[in-house]
Design a protein around this motif. Structure first.
Motif, PDB file in Angstrom:
ATOM      1  N   THR A   1      92.179  16.076  70.710  1.00 36.13           N
ATOM      2  CA  THR A   1      92.587  15.180  72.644  1.00 36.13           C
ATOM      3  C   THR A   1      92.210  13.912  71.639  1.00 36.13           C
ATOM      4  OG1 THR A   1      91.231  16.861  73.537  1.00 36.13           O
ATOM      5  CG2 THR A   1      91.026  15.072  74.542  1.00 36.13           C
ATOM      6  N   ALA A   2      93.598  12.722  72.923  1.00 33.79           N
ATOM      7  CA  ALA A   2      93.336  11.596  72.745  1.00 33.79           C
ATOM      8  C   ALA A   2      93.843  11.229  74.294  1.00 33.79           C
ATOM      9  CB  ALA A   2      95.281  11.059  72.514  1.00 33.79           C
ATOM     10  N   ASN A   3      92.934  10.035  74.077  1.00 32.90           N
ATOM     11  CA  ASN A   3      92.901   9.222  75.951  1.00 32.90           C
ATOM     12  C   ASN A   3      94.239   7.949  75.412  1.00 32.90           C
ATOM     13  OD1 ASN A   3      90.518   9.793  76.619  1.00 32.90           O
ATOM     14  ND2 ASN A   3      89.534   9.157  74.256  1.00 32.90           N
ATOM     15  N   ILE A   4      94.724   8.382  76.570  1.00 34.20           N
ATOM     16  CA  ILE A   4      95.494   7.001  77.044  1.00 34.20           C
ATOM     17  C   ILE A   4      95.178   6.071  77.203  1.00 34.20           C
ATOM     18  CG2 ILE A   4      97.163   6.037  78.138  1.00 34.20           C
ATOM     19  CD1 ILE A   4      97.867   9.233  78.895  1.00 34.20           C
TER      20      ILE A   4
ATOM     21  N   ILE B   1     106.022   3.511  77.510  1.00 32.66           N
ATOM     22  CA  ILE B   1     105.339   3.877  76.050  1.00 32.66           C
ATOM     23  C   ILE B   1     103.473   4.024  77.006  1.00 32.66           C
ATOM     24  CG2 ILE B   1     104.256   3.131  74.288  1.00 32.66           C
ATOM     25  CD1 ILE B   1     106.794   2.116  73.593  1.00 32.66           C
ATOM     26  N   HIS B   2     102.841   4.749  76.150  1.00 30.86           N
ATOM     27  CA  HIS B   2     102.040   4.558  76.871  1.00 30.86           C
ATOM     28  C   HIS B   2     101.078   5.055  75.155  1.00 30.86           C
ATOM     29  CE1 HIS B   2     102.577   5.999  81.264  1.00 30.86           C
ATOM     30  NE2 HIS B   2     103.115   6.898  80.385  1.00 30.86           N
ATOM     31  N   SER B   3     100.164   3.882  75.425  1.00 35.46           N
ATOM     32  CA  SER B   3      99.812   3.728  73.626  1.00 35.46           C
ATOM     33  C   SER B   3      98.038   4.895  74.302  1.00 35.46           C
ATOM     34  CB  SER B   3      98.961   2.413  73.900  1.00 35.46           C
ATOM     35  OG  SER B   3      98.624   2.141  72.344  1.00 35.46           O
ATOM     36  N   ILE B   4      97.527   5.236  72.820  1.00 38.10           N
ATOM     37  CA  ILE B   4      97.237   6.415  72.550  1.00 38.10           C
ATOM     38  C   ILE B   4      96.121   6.086  71.493  1.00 38.10           C
ATOM     39  CG2 ILE B   4      98.124   8.636  74.314  1.00 38.10           C
ATOM     40  CD1 ILE B   4      98.952   9.613  71.586  1.00 38.10           C
ATOM     41  N   ASP B   5      94.758   6.491  71.388  1.00 38.78           N
ATOM     42  CA  ASP B   5      93.865   6.574  70.204  1.00 38.78           C
ATOM     43  C   ASP B   5      94.068   7.553  69.259  1.00 38.78           C
ATOM     44  OD1 ASP B   5      92.643   8.654  71.846  1.00 38.78           O
ATOM     45  OD2 ASP B   5      90.553   7.511  71.521  1.00 38.78           O
ATOM     46  N   LYS B   6      94.584   8.047  69.607  1.00 37.10           N
ATOM     47  CA  LYS B   6      94.572   9.675  68.243  1.00 37.10           C
ATOM     48  C   LYS B   6      96.120   9.698  67.921  1.00 37.10           C
ATOM     49  CE  LYS B   6      89.912  10.356  67.841  1.00 37.10           C
ATOM     50  NZ  LYS B   6      89.785   9.346  68.414  1.00 37.10           N
ATOM     51  N   VAL B   7      96.333  11.066  66.964  1.00 37.08           N
ATOM     52  CA  VAL B   7      97.428  10.847  67.212  1.00 37.08           C
ATOM     53  C   VAL B   7      97.487  12.579  67.523  1.00 37.08           C
ATOM     54  CG1 VAL B   7      99.211  11.575  64.689  1.00 37.08           C
ATOM     55  CG2 VAL B   7      98.097   9.815  64.673  1.00 37.08           C
TER      56      VAL B   7
END
Length: 182
Positions: free
Chosen positions: A157-160, A172-178
């Motif tokens: 799971t990643a957070n936007i 684009i939405h930047s996320i904290d996980k690949v």
């Protein structure tokens, strides 16, 4: 004359405010809605690993094309949190197909803003799955009033963390996980 000058000043102020209000800062750089995904991403200090991966996978021309695309862009920190050696391994020329699969797993055809995804989640009674360009699925859920989480097919799971970075050919939405496909 004073009223004419005042009118011009107000028009200029409104135009300037509206123009700058559309730009989002990412990685200490302005992201311009008049530029494409690649031309904006290369200026973000937070996405240098992603840009290097896009170049290594040969996806520059695709992400410069008309689109529209929605890109969930992992930050450098997201790549650094992968197991040791992962980035170096996937960037090797012999792993180009794997790298392309991972990167296109972060892309959805069409332009989906925060409001679009949130509305789809609400319509889906708490979650929505969307097909990626790679052919896999990402699942989206709300996590608070203004936070969306993205879950990959492996359960990661990643957070936007930055929403609605509008581009000429998408968002684009930047996320904290690949995110990882099956």
């Amino acid at each position: 004359m004073k009223s004419l000058i005042l009118t011009y000043a107000i028009v200029i102020a409104l135009f300037t405010t509206n123009t700058f209000a559309q730009n989002v800062m990412v990685g200490s750089a302005d992201m311009y809605p008049t530029k494409d995904i690649v031309d904006n991403a290369v200026n973000s200090k937070d996405h240098t690993t992603l840009v290097a991966a896009v170049k290594a996978a040969g996806l520059v021309e695709t992400l410069k094309s008309k689109g529209p695309f929605t890109v969930f862009a992992p930050t450098n920190d997201a790549f650094e949190n992968l197991p040791a050696g992962t980035v170096e391994t996937v960037l090797k020329p012999e792993n180009k197909k794997m790298l392309t699969g991972i990167l296109t797993y972060h892309v959805i055809s069409g332009k989906y803003t925060f409001n679009d995804v949130a509305a789809a989640i609400k319509k889906g009674k708490g979650k929505v799955s969307m097909k990626t360009v790679a052919g896999g699925e990402l699942t989206f859920k709300m996590n608070g009033a203004h936070n969306i989480t993205v879950t990959d097919e492996k359960g990661g799971t990643a957070n936007i963390i930055v929403y609605d970075i509008n581009q000429k050919n998408g968002v684009i939405h930047s996320i904290d996980k690949v995110l990882m496909p099956k």
